[in-house]
Design an enzyme around this catalytic site. Structure first.
Site, PDB file in Angstrom:
ATOM      1  N   ASP A 143       0.837  -1.188   0.112  1.00 60.24           N
ATOM      2  CA  ASP A 143       0.004  -0.184   0.003  1.00 60.24           C
ATOM      3  C   ASP A 143       0.931   1.259   0.010  1.00 60.24           C
ATOM      4  O   ASP A 143       0.250   2.390  -0.519  1.00 60.24           O
ATOM      5  CB  ASP A 143      -0.988  -0.069   1.335  1.00 60.24           C
ATOM      6  CG  ASP A 143      -2.212   0.644   0.822  1.00 60.24           C
ATOM      7  OD1 ASP A 143      -2.639   0.547  -0.040  1.00 60.24           O
ATOM      8  OD2 ASP A 143      -2.661   1.642   1.519  1.00 60.24           O
TER       9      ASP A 143
ATOM     10  N   GLU B  45      -9.610  -3.466  -6.024  1.00 61.19           N
ATOM     11  CA  GLU B  45      -9.403  -3.323  -4.340  1.00 61.19           C
ATOM     12  C   GLU B  45      -9.613  -4.926  -3.968  1.00 61.19           C
ATOM     13  O   GLU B  45      -8.615  -5.143  -3.377  1.00 61.19           O
ATOM     14  CB  GLU B  45     -10.522  -2.455  -3.928  1.00 61.19           C
ATOM     15  CG  GLU B  45     -10.461  -1.059  -4.106  1.00 61.19           C
ATOM     16  CD  GLU B  45      -9.329  -0.463  -3.264  1.00 61.19           C
ATOM     17  OE1 GLU B  45      -8.888  -1.015  -2.258  1.00 61.19           O
ATOM     18  OE2 GLU B  45      -8.621   0.741  -3.698  1.00 61.19           O
TER      19      GLU B  45
ATOM     20  N   GLU C  26       0.333  11.099   5.253  1.00 65.91           N
ATOM     21  CA  GLU C  26      -0.006   9.381   5.016  1.00 65.91           C
ATOM     22  C   GLU C  26       1.560   8.869   4.707  1.00 65.91           C
ATOM     23  O   GLU C  26       1.716   7.690   5.213  1.00 65.91           O
ATOM     24  CB  GLU C  26      -1.107   9.173   3.955  1.00 65.91           C
ATOM     25  CG  GLU C  26      -1.442   7.867   4.060  1.00 65.91           C
ATOM     26  CD  GLU C  26      -2.876   7.745   3.439  1.00 65.91           C
ATOM     27  OE1 GLU C  26      -3.847   8.501   3.618  1.00 65.91           O
ATOM     28  OE2 GLU C  26      -3.010   6.812   2.236  1.00 65.91           O
TER      29      GLU C  26
ATOM     30  N   GLU D 218     -11.178   5.893  -2.100  1.00 68.03           N
ATOM     31  CA  GLU D 218     -11.044   6.430  -0.768  1.00 68.03           C
ATOM     32  C   GLU D 218     -12.161   5.733   0.077  1.00 68.03           C
ATOM     33  O   GLU D 218     -12.115   5.349   1.033  1.00 68.03           O
ATOM     34  CB  GLU D 218     -11.151   7.888  -0.797  1.00 68.03           C
ATOM     35  CG  GLU D 218     -10.212   8.616  -1.492  1.00 68.03           C
ATOM     36  CD  GLU D 218      -9.002   8.365  -0.687  1.00 68.03           C
ATOM     37  OE1 GLU D 218      -8.465   7.513  -0.279  1.00 68.03           O
ATOM     38  OE2 GLU D 218      -8.164   9.610  -0.633  1.00 68.03           O
TER      39      GLU D 218
HETATM   40  C1  HMH Z   1      -5.396  -0.049  -2.395  1.00 64.40           C
HETATM   41  C2  HMH Z   1      -5.648   1.383  -1.894  1.00 64.40           C
HETATM   42  N1  HMH Z   1      -6.957   1.560  -2.118  1.00 64.40           N
HETATM   43  C3  HMH Z   1      -7.418   2.771  -1.444  1.00 64.40           C
HETATM   44  C4  HMH Z   1      -6.704   3.374  -0.534  1.00 64.40           C
HETATM   45  C5  HMH Z   1      -7.149   4.662   0.030  1.00 64.40           C
HETATM   46  O1  HMH Z   1      -6.328   5.949  -0.203  1.00 64.40           O
HETATM   47  C6  HMH Z   1      -5.305   3.088  -0.341  1.00 64.40           C
HETATM   48  N2  HMH Z   1      -4.550   3.628   0.458  1.00 64.40           N
HETATM   49  N3  HMH Z   1      -4.824   2.152  -0.948  1.00 64.40           N
END
Ligand code: HMH
Length: 229
Positions: free
Chosen positions: A55, A218, A96, A148
């Protein structure tokens, strides 16, 4: 569909209509086994670390994507307040990225050695296609909202009452599951609904296909962590 029924649906909000229509896939993305395992406390460390490392790379690619949405918002003549919402989102990505670095440190992950997995590359490829000036604002903002919102709904589920999320994962869940992030997602949804209301049928179709694509990516993204189970 009958014209009147179509008009009615637009009043409710196209995004709400689509989420109802594609509920199964949406639940697949927001109630993935990885999320359920965080919520019930059965998650293993390796799965979480894989997600965290992947991520981090995704978020790095997400920054230029959000920047491209900002450019599209600016080019739209009637982008009442869109820019502020998108700019706010972009600004929080700086924090972040720092958070990912601190968190990776805690878990003993060396971020410079992380190699993107195929699902991650595919998802970043989708972001890149949306960065093209040819990609419509309506389609890009729909994707932005969906990306999001999946995280908001997923992680909020892990901090609801009755959840047994391990304390060391609480902070992660709060990051996306908190109310302020929920409000931000709501603002993105309002923008998307407004754009979709004025969109042509062709654009509407493209945005709906994009929503489905985001949800599928996702699910695949969560699935990467399964390699460790
Ligand atoms: C895969 C993924 N989807 C959504 C977000 C939300 O910002 C993230 N950080 N990573």
């Amino acid at each position: 569909m009958e014209e009147k029924a179509k008009a009615e649906q637009k009043k409710i909000g196209m995004t709400e209509t689509w989420l109802k229509k594609h509920r199964l896939l949406y639940n697949g993305a927001t109630r993935h086994p990885l999320i359920i395992s965080i919520r019930d406390g059965t998650i293993n460390t390796a799965s979480f670390k894989t997600w965290l490392a992947q991520d981090y790379l995704f978020v790095r690619a997400f920054v230029p994507f959000v920047a491209s949405v900002l450019i599209k918002a600016w080019k739209e003549s009637d982008c009442s307040g869109d820019m502020e919402v998108i700019l706010g989102g972009m600004a929080s990505l700086e924090d972040e990225i720092s958070w990912f670095k601190t968190e990776a440190n805690k878990w003993g992950i060396s971020l410079s050695d992380v190699v993107p997995q195929q699902a991650n590359k595919n998802y970043c490829g989708l972001l890149e296609s949306l960065m093209s000036p040819d990609a419509e604002y309506t389609v890009a903002i729909t994707a932005f909202w969906a990306i999001e919102t999946v995280y908001q709904e997923s992680f909020a589920h892990c901090i609801e009452e009755g959840s047994k999320t391990p304390p060391e994962l609480k902070e992660t869940c709060v990051r996306w599951g908190n109310e302020a992030f929920g409000k931000y997602c709501q603002s993105l949804q309002n923008i998307a609904n407004r754009c979709l209301q004025k969109a042509s049928d062709e654009e509407l179709k493209k945005a709906e296909v994009m929503l489905l694509s985001v949800l599928e990516h996702e699910v695949e993204f969560w699935n990467m962590s399964r390699g460790n189970v």
